[in-house]
Design a protein around this motif. Structure first.
Motif, short mmCIF file in Angstrom:
data_model
loop_
_atom_site.label_atom_id
_atom_site.label_comp_id
_atom_site.label_asym_id
_atom_site.label_seq_id
_atom_site.Cartn_x
_atom_site.Cartn_y
_atom_site.Cartn_z
N PRO A 163 70.63 80.49 77.73
CA PRO A 163 70.31 79.55 76.62
C PRO A 163 69.02 78.79 76.91
O PRO A 163 68.68 78.53 78.07
N LEU A 164 68.29 78.39 75.81
CA LEU A 164 67.03 77.68 75.95
C LEU A 164 67.25 76.28 76.50
O LEU A 164 66.46 75.77 77.28
N ILE A 165 68.29 75.55 76.01
CA ILE A 165 68.59 74.18 76.45
C ILE A 165 69.97 74.20 77.08
O ILE A 165 70.95 74.68 76.48
N LYS A 166 70.05 73.66 78.24
CA LYS A 166 71.32 73.62 78.92
C LYS A 166 72.27 72.64 78.23
O LYS A 166 71.82 71.69 77.59
N LYS B 119 71.72 68.89 76.52
CA LYS B 119 72.16 68.52 75.17
C LYS B 119 73.05 67.28 75.21
O LYS B 119 72.93 66.39 74.38
N GLU B 120 73.91 67.21 76.16
CA GLU B 120 74.82 66.07 76.27
C GLU B 120 74.04 64.79 76.56
O GLU B 120 74.33 63.72 76.00
N LYS B 121 73.05 64.90 77.43
CA LYS B 121 72.22 63.72 77.73
C LYS B 121 71.47 63.24 76.48
O LYS B 121 71.36 62.03 76.23
N VAL B 122 70.95 64.20 75.71
CA VAL B 122 70.24 63.83 74.46
C VAL B 122 71.18 63.14 73.50
O VAL B 122 70.83 62.13 72.86
N GLU C 18 73.90 61.48 74.20
CA GLU C 18 74.20 60.15 74.72
C GLU C 18 73.05 59.17 74.48
O GLU C 18 73.27 58.00 74.11
N LYS C 19 71.82 59.65 74.68
CA LYS C 19 70.66 58.79 74.46
C LYS C 19 70.52 58.40 72.98
O LYS C 19 70.24 57.25 72.64
N ALA C 20 70.77 59.38 72.10
CA ALA C 20 70.72 59.09 70.66
C ALA C 20 71.77 58.06 70.27
O ALA C 20 71.52 57.16 69.45
N GLN C 21 72.95 58.19 70.85
CA GLN C 21 74.01 57.23 70.57
C GLN C 21 73.64 55.84 71.06
O GLN C 21 73.89 54.83 70.37
N ASP C 22 73.01 55.78 72.24
CA ASP C 22 72.56 54.49 72.76
C ASP C 22 71.52 53.85 71.84
O ASP C 22 71.57 52.65 71.56
N VAL C 23 70.57 54.67 71.37
CA VAL C 23 69.54 54.16 70.46
C VAL C 23 70.17 53.67 69.17
O VAL C 23 69.82 52.61 68.63
N LYS C 24 71.12 54.42 68.63
CA LYS C 24 71.80 54.03 67.40
C LYS C 24 72.51 52.70 67.57
O LYS C 24 72.46 51.81 66.71
N GLU C 25 73.21 52.56 68.71
CA GLU C 25 73.92 51.31 68.96
C GLU C 25 72.94 50.15 69.12
O GLU C 25 73.21 49.03 68.64
#
Length: 264
Positions: A30-33, A37-40, A42-49
Motif C-alpha cells: 500500500p502507498l500509505i501505511k 492513516k491513523e495518525k492523520v 487523530e490529527k484531524a480530530q484534534d484540529v476539529k476539536e
C-alpha cells in the motif's frame, strides 16, 4: 570461454527475475501505511476539536461582551444626542434669539402675519448676444408668517436693440430674515408667458416658462413705504428658439407699499 558465457547468461536471468519479483512486491504494498492513516485521522480530530473549542470560546466571549457593547452604544448615542442638543442650543442662543429680539425691538410691522405687500420694480439686464433689455415687474403679496410672503407677479420685458418683447405672469415667494428698517430678503418664483419678435409670426404661440431666484435688500423710506434693490437670475429658462433666450440676469430697483395690521 563457453562456461563463462553460460554463467553470465545465468546471472542475467536471475537478476531479471529478482527485479520482477521486487516490482510485484511494490505493486502489492500500500502507498500509505495504516499507521500513518491513523495518525492523520487523530490529527484531524484534534484540529476539529481545537476549532470547536475556539468557536465556543469566541461565542462565550461575544455573549459576555454583548451587554458591555450595548451599553457603550447607548452611551455613545446619548453623547451624540447631547452634543446635537448643545449645537442646537448654541444656534438658538447665538443666532435665533438675538435675531428675534432685534426684530421684536426694531422690527417693522410690515412683515407681520396678515400684512399685504404691493410693489413694482424696474430692472435692466443682459440677454442673449449681450443685448440690453428693460424689465417691469409689478407684484402683490401676502405674509402668511412673520417675514414669509407669497404672491402673484406680472412682468414685461423689452429688448432695447431688437424687436424682442415678452409678457409673463407668475407666482413668487420671499423670506425676510432681518425685518428692521434695513432688511434683506431671498426669493424664488415660477413664471410663464409669451414671447414676440420680428421672426416670430403673430399667430404662433411662442410660449415660455422659467424659474427665477433673487436676493436683495430693502430700505425704509416713509411710513409703509420702502425702497428695494435686488439681483435676479433665471435658474431655469425654457423659451422659443426663434425668439431667442433674451431674459438673462438682471438688477432691479423697486418701490413697495405695505398694508400692516398694527401701527408703527
Amino acid at each position: 570461454m563457453k562456461n563463462l558465457l553460460t554463467a553470465t547468461t545465468l546471472l542475467t536471468m536471475l537478476s531479471v527475475a529478482a527485479l520482477g519479483q521486487n516490482d510485484r512486491s511494490r505493486e502489492n504494498r500500500p502507498l500509505i501505511k495504516e499507521e500513518t492513516k491513523e495518525k492523520v485521522r487523530e490529527k484531524a480530530q484534534d484540529v476539529k476539536e481545537d476549532v470547536q473549542e475556539g468557536a465556543e470560546k469566541l461565542k462565550n466571549r461575544a455573549e459576555e461582551r454583548a451587554p458591555e457593547v450595548k451599553e457603550e452604544l447607548r452611551e455613545t448615542g446619548q453623547q451624540v444626542k447631547e452634543a446635537s442638543q448643545e449645537v442646537k442650543e448654541e444656534v438658538r442662543t447665538s443666532i435665533v434669539e438675538p435675531t428675534r429680539a432685534r426684530n421684536e425691538r426694531y422690527g417693522l410691522p410690515w412683515y407681520d402675519k396678515g400684512s399685504i405687500f404691493v410693489g413694482s420694480s424696474i430692472g435692466f439686464g443682459l440677454g442673449g448676444n449681450n443685448g440690453l433689455y428693460l424689465a417691469l415687474d409689478p407684484r402683490i403679496g401676502y405674509f402668511f408668517q412673520p417675514g414669509f410672503m407669497g404672491g402673484v407677479r406680472l412682468g414685461y420685458d423689452r429688448r432695447l436693440s431688437t424687436s424682442f418683447r415678452s409678457n409673463q405672469v407668475g407666482l413668487f415667494a420671499r423670506y425676510y430674515p432681518f425685518r428692521t428698517r434695513i432688511s434683506s430678503f431671498v426669493g424664488a418664483g415660477y413664471n410663464f408667458g409669451r414671447e414676440r419678435a420680428s421672426n416670430v409670426a403673430d399667430d404662433e404661440k411662442a410660449r415660455y416658462n422659467s424659474i427665477n431666484l433673487e436676493i436683495g435688500v430693502q430700505f425704509y423710506l416713509l411710513k409703509n413705504l420702502g425702497l428695494e434693490g435686488s439681483l435676479e437670475t433665471n435658474y431655469y429658462d425654457r423659451s422659443n428658439p426663434l425668439a431667442g433666450r433674451n431674459r438673462g440676469g438682471r438688477a432691479r430697483v423697486g418701490v413697495n407699499y405695505y398694508f400692516s395690521r398694527r401701527n408703527q
